[in-house]
Scaffold this active site. Structure first.
Site, PDB file in Angstrom:
ATOM      1  N   VAL A   1     -14.391   0.573   2.748  1.00  0.00           N
ATOM      2  CA  VAL A   1     -13.077   1.212   2.784  1.00  0.00           C
ATOM      3  C   VAL A   1     -12.323   0.959   1.484  1.00  0.00           C
ATOM      4  O   VAL A   1     -12.121   1.862   0.672  1.00  0.00           O
ATOM      5  CB  VAL A   1     -12.256   0.705   3.996  1.00  0.00           C
ATOM      6  CG1 VAL A   1     -10.864   1.325   4.005  1.00  0.00           C
ATOM      7  CG2 VAL A   1     -12.984   1.011   5.300  1.00  0.00           C
ATOM      8  N   CYS A   2     -11.922  -0.280   1.285  1.00  0.00           N
ATOM      9  CA  CYS A   2     -11.026  -0.618   0.175  1.00  0.00           C
ATOM     10  C   CYS A   2     -11.707  -0.536  -1.184  1.00  0.00           C
ATOM     11  O   CYS A   2     -11.031  -0.383  -2.204  1.00  0.00           O
ATOM     12  CB  CYS A   2     -10.453  -2.012   0.391  1.00  0.00           C
ATOM     13  SG  CYS A   2      -9.646  -2.195   2.001  1.00  0.00           S
TER      14      CYS A   2
END
Length: 211
Positions: free
Chosen positions: A117-118
């Protein structure tokens, strides 16, 4: 034609540290906690050692994700810290995107929590915008090995290069003779067992008293 070797250059890169927060780091299960801390701080020390620009960012740090790891801010006091109010993809935040652009660098070294995700979301956005992106696999963490591998495949297929923090450091250094003790200190502190190698070198060179 063989693919071009896009070699990291200390004068052309920026380090992005995305969401290394006290809450999110507790979700990391693909690395043992002490190992992960060692890797992340090894990368932070690398950015500091080469004097490269860095940008730190957090996601919703007033909530359960928690504040950024203190040691990172202490080691990189001049790096802007962008506190995103809610955007999951850091590149969706104008302040962060503008901070990256303001460095004028086209090589982006990115790490973060969580990997899929990040790290993956901004990495894919940066690739789309024409940057050369290098994701640091062992300074990024996630829930499981299989989720990490899926994220790595997704990024690699888009052109993101995958490497560990020691490879980043070595590619930027180019030549040990630039600064054996200074560069070696990072490896001594953050690569298990390397302290023995440095002790052997210092003893053989008559500099053991400088440790």
């Amino acid at each position: 034609m063989p693919p071009a070797y896009k070699r990291l250059d200390k004068d052309q890169c920026v380090f992005l540290f995305v969401d290394h927060q006290t809450g999110l780091i507790q979700l990391v299960r693909d690395f043992e906690p002490t190992e992960f801390r060692t890797n992340v701080l090894g990368l932070v020390k690398t950015a500091s050692y080469f004097g490269a620009p860095a940008v730190l960012t957090t996601s919703f740090d007033t909530g359960p994700n928690g504040p950024i790891v203190k040691e990172m801010v202490d080691e990189l006091p001049n790096a802007p810290l962008i506190r995103r109010p809610g955007q999951i993809n850091a590149m969706d935040n104008d302040d962060f995107a503008n901070a990256v652009k303001a460095t004028g660098k086209k090589q982006v070294i990115i790490s973060g929590v969580l990997t899929e995700v990040c790290v993956a979301f901004p990495a894919l956005t940066l690739i789309e915008q024409g940057y050369d992106v290098f994701a640091v696999t062992d300074a990024s963490g996630t829930f499981k090995d299989h989720t990490r591998e899926a994220a790595h495949k997704r990024m690699a297929q888009a052109g993101v290069q995958l490497l560990n923090w020691a490879a980043v450091a070595a590619e930027l250094q180019r030549d040990w003779r630039r600064d054996i003790e200074g560069f070696g200190k990072i490896w001594t502190d953050h690569i298990p067992g390397y302290w023995c190698l440095m002790q052997s070198h210092l003893n053989s060179s008559g500099e053991s008293g400088k440790q």
